[in-house]
Design a protein around this motif. Sequence first.
Motif, mmCIF file in Angstrom:
data_model
loop_
_atom_site.group_PDB
_atom_site.id
_atom_site.type_symbol
_atom_site.label_atom_id
_atom_site.label_comp_id
_atom_site.label_asym_id
_atom_site.label_seq_id
_atom_site.Cartn_x
_atom_site.Cartn_y
_atom_site.Cartn_z
ATOM 1 N N ASN A 26 0.816 -1.224 0.000
ATOM 2 C CA ASN A 26 0.000 0.000 0.000
ATOM 3 C C ASN A 26 0.846 1.269 0.000
ATOM 4 O O ASN A 26 0.667 2.155 0.843
ATOM 5 C CB ASN A 26 -0.957 0.012 1.198
ATOM 6 C CG ASN A 26 -1.918 -1.180 1.146
ATOM 7 O OD1 ASN A 26 -2.371 -1.564 0.057
ATOM 8 N ND2 ASN A 26 -2.188 -1.782 2.292
ATOM 9 N N SER B 143 2.317 4.533 -2.372
ATOM 10 C CA SER B 143 1.955 5.262 -3.591
ATOM 11 C C SER B 143 3.055 5.051 -4.626
ATOM 12 O O SER B 143 4.192 4.667 -4.291
ATOM 13 C CB SER B 143 1.795 6.749 -3.290
ATOM 14 O OG SER B 143 3.061 7.295 -2.967
ATOM 15 N N ASN C 76 -0.290 8.984 -7.253
ATOM 16 C CA ASN C 76 -0.944 8.619 -5.991
ATOM 17 C C ASN C 76 -1.542 7.222 -6.013
ATOM 18 O O ASN C 76 -2.129 6.777 -5.038
ATOM 19 C CB ASN C 76 -2.041 9.646 -5.666
ATOM 20 C CG ASN C 76 -1.421 11.016 -5.412
ATOM 21 O OD1 ASN C 76 -0.346 11.110 -4.823
ATOM 22 N ND2 ASN C 76 -2.073 12.065 -5.902
ATOM 23 N N THR C 77 -1.401 6.589 -7.135
ATOM 24 C CA THR C 77 -1.938 5.214 -7.228
ATOM 25 C C THR C 77 -1.260 4.327 -6.185
ATOM 26 O O THR C 77 -0.037 4.355 -6.027
ATOM 27 C CB THR C 77 -1.663 4.639 -8.630
ATOM 28 O OG1 THR C 77 -2.219 5.521 -9.594
ATOM 29 C CG2 THR C 77 -2.277 3.259 -8.792
ATOM 30 N N ILE C 78 -2.077 3.572 -5.480
ATOM 31 C CA ILE C 78 -1.543 2.704 -4.428
ATOM 32 C C ILE C 78 -1.151 1.347 -5.034
ATOM 33 O O ILE C 78 -1.944 0.733 -5.761
ATOM 34 C CB ILE C 78 -2.587 2.496 -3.315
ATOM 35 C CG1 ILE C 78 -2.985 3.862 -2.717
ATOM 36 C CG2 ILE C 78 -2.042 1.563 -2.226
ATOM 37 C CD1 ILE C 78 -1.828 4.644 -2.093
#
Lengths: 270, 903
Positions: free
Chosen positions: B50, B52, B78-80
């Motif tokens: 989790n 970024s 910001n994609t996890i």
Amino acid sequence: MKNFIWYIIIILLVSCEKQSNRDIQTENKNMLIVDGIIGSYPAKYEIKLSRSSETLNQQPVAVTGAEVIISSSDGVHVLNESPAKQGSYFTDSLFFARPGPEYTLYIFIGEDVYSAKTSMVAGYQLKPLAYSSGGNNFFQIIRPVNSFSSSYACMFKVNLNWSHLAYCQGNTGECEAELMFYSLPFVDVGEIFPPQSQQVFFPAGTIIKQSYYCLNTDHAAYIRALLLETTMNGGLFDVSRANLPTNLSNGAAGYFAACYIVNFPEQIAN
Amino acid sequence: MAKAVTEHHIAYRHFYCYKRSLMTAILFLLFSSCIMAQDINKTISIKAKNISLAEFISLVSTQSGLHFSYSSQQIPVNTIINVSVKIKKIADVLHEVLTPLGIEYVLVENQIVLKIIPGLPDNYHKGKLQPDGKKKYTLSGYMKDALSGEVLTGANIYTSDTYTGTSSNEYGFYSFSLPEGRYLLKVSFVGYQTLNDTVILNKNISKNYQLPLLKMNIPEVLISAEDNLSDKAVNFTESIRISPLELDQLPGFAGDIDIVKAMQSVPGIRTYGDASANFYVRGGNRDQNLILVDDAPLYNPSHLFGFFSAITPDAIRDMNVYKNNFPFNAGGRLASVIDIRIKDGNMKRFGFSGNLGPYTSYLTFEGPFKKDVASFFISGRISNLNWLAKTRLSNSKKLKINFFDLNAKFNVIVNKNNRLYISMYGGQDIFSRNIRQGQSTFGVTWNNILGSIRWNHIYNDRLFSNTTVYYSRYNYFLYLSKESDNYWKSSVSNISLKSDYSYFPDPSNTIRTGIRASLYFMDPGNVHFGNPDIQQNIKVIPDGKCAEVSVYAGNEQLIGEKISLEYGFALPVWMNFGPTTVYRFNTAYQLMDSLNYGQEVYHTSLAFDPRFSFFWQVNKKTVLNFKYSRTSQFIQIISNSISPLTSMEVWLPAGPNIHPQACDEFSTGYQMVFKKPAISVSADAYYRQYYKQVDYKDHANLLYNPLIEGELRFGKTQAYGIELMFRRYSGKFTGWISYTFSRAIRQTDGVNSGNPYPADFDSPNNLFVNLTFKTNKHWVFSANWMYLTGNPYTLPVSFYYFNGYSVPVYGSKNNGRLPDYHRLDIAITYNINKPSRKYQHALELNLYNVYARANAISMNFNKIIDDKGNFVVPADLQGNYEIVPSVISVAGIIPSINYKFSF
């Protein structure tokens, strides 16, 4: 270069055969071996009795004191053991067999009784085997061509004798030979691609005695099996090995046969 | 890095000043690129959940010292994501993480610049990362060699996260369905570079992959169980694949790589030894192996009695060896299926290759008729043994010895859904010897002729079909006299039509079904005479005419990620039809009567052959399997030969007197693959029960005998064994050790008094060791050593004399054994050009049987030594002679130097 190529092809294609020193497990089977043919003209016919041996090249032990009888619809004939040749039992010189009757051989050895049945096929006309020059005034018998389609089976016996020739006087080698040739209605790979055979050459002036034996179906099958285990065996295309069939009872081996026999006139090789 | 770039610029400024500076500049230019490449190839380890994308970039930058450059407005930083990599190249890590996100990277100066992959849908980065599991779409296409356009059989395609995927079939076609989503795919194949690809699966997609060969054209694994040893550690697989590149590294016999001798390295497959094309799989006889060449059966796989195998190694695209659970569409034999695929021909450019050697030479030519549409392949081989005619050997014996073979193939991609292949093979052997000048030349000739026309059709993304018409004929002539045109001849031929269908409903299931219909014609050996008068009076052995129809169906099913099942059945129906004469025998095998039939079906046999496989992937490195199969066989070689060499062969069909053969097999296997160290270990155990095995009465009369069926006996064979293999597949030293313990015990009423005996090919211990050492780009050293327990042999236990002949008395059948067999082969290859060159040529030195072991093929007790020292059969029956036991061997040390080339 040629020699090199020849050498290469030899090692590539020609088999290498060496003496084997490997021990094999043998046993003394002490089997009775019967070897006898009765013929179609009056003569003293021989039935040889011996025992199997445990080792290779061991001289066969002759069976003496046996009672040997040949019985057929023509009567019963007792064979006499030769005092000069142990283990050989002879008919009298008037005995002969003929096509039609079934001949039964009885052998009595102590408590044991052995028997074999056989019959004779009618004879047919064949030409004697020819011989060809092997060079240097020596000759060689030409093996009969097997047609594979013939309805008959026969074997040729060829006696060669050159002991009377001056050539042989100072020669310590053999001066006579006995060769067997066969024409059988079978095709076998071992016959087409046989192992290398001993070459027997004889000089000009050799006396050639030839006769041929007409074989019945069972006898031909026996001879085929015999050849598969002896002269056809040991090439590059061997077949599964097995004990020879026999028409003898009670665990004996060998074969008792009745053959129509034709003797050719003597020839002198030249 | 900065320093390197500076030097690069300095060198550039002085470009026109000094010639030496130019060289320096080029070197630095290369050097600077190298440094960048080296940085990208550095390894890193990251384990994070989790985080970024921005955090991931930071972590990579920290570990590697590389700088990243990107637009935060375009890149979804910001994609996890979850990352778990251990000692992995930066390039691979970036590809693995970024590609599913629709991001690619490029190297600019000393920066890694991130960009959005062009052409993605607008909503791509707004969509779900994971499949939604509702709608499914199919990805299908072909796997090909990037250089030649040849299709690749058994190439893997799978998702990099879940390893869901499939393998390409024998025609290079693959198909699998996945839920809608985007996927990072890996495409891999032994000897080829692994491709990474991203697919957005929002519709059915047809996509072909072209895999480039590894830079060094030398595979790291010689014999592979189709585990490409990539991230997908082990596969669920039935076959053992041997590729031509792999074949090329094995020391060959007389310089020729031999498919049969290559198979002896596979545990469970036993060859006879020197100069033999006979091989035996898990207790099966030699005629229980089905050799397919582009779907058509090859009845005699040998040249020169077995010294050479019938297929030119250069013509082989792929070879798969099935020891059990054969492909559904390739039934009809009990012991194994060898599926050989001939090269299709280069779709991209013309090329040629060849081999010049002292014993054989071959030449191959291939190329496109139309680039990427149609191609051809033609390969021919001739023996160089004709010069025997000029040697002393032939001058004395008038020996002629010769063989040749020819492969030709044509294929055309008609359109994206249809492809056509036409392939042909012809091979002939001639061996003759003149006995009497101009009068009698006898010898043997045999030939194989086969051809197939195949049509691949894609009905839709999930349904693939292959329809094949194939023909195969094998003739054997024994010339009694060539001059008189007298010969004995036997033959077997078939013409067949089969249609196979593969349906891929989802990644978990592959359904295969099909039907095969064949007509067989067998001449069990008849004599022909040039003289018509003789010909009309000879006996005639009736032909065998038969038809076979077989339907088959099965499914390969994945249950979760760890379990795979394969189950199915074949239902063959065998029919004998006339006109013919059938002889009937009583229980003592005596002839009772004969029946004449017209053009009608007079006998029918039916079989049901189920099969089942269970694979369990215990972990990423380990697979366990359990298999059961039943197989049936309706044609057989009738021969009681114990020779390793091919001789007169007769094929007979099942019928009223010959029951169909059958075999039940239970097996279990275990396979482990480690990437570091690069080794794999496998172990298999099996038990087979063969039924209705053809056996022979003593001194069976099998040639030119109308009553041949009365010479046969029928028994059963129990075979069991353990097969172990250990191999190292990477590094300078590669190789493997395989060991097999196996037994094959036969029991037949009427043979050996009905008592069990070791089958002729029973050999308990087989050991094979291969070692390959690559010093650099030019030199490759390879060595094989093999050991086999000596063959069973029937030895005499006593002797007697009959009419002058020394006659052996045998103990029980196969009561002894020949001496153990062992042999060392060495191959040294010098690749003259660098692998990067288009023209490749190499010199290869082969030494077969380096220490000249005289491996016996027979033991004899019937020969004397003549005056010349030769072992001969005595002819003078009244002579005083001494029989000398002897052993025969057929191959000493055989050196060869071959020149190989390809363009």
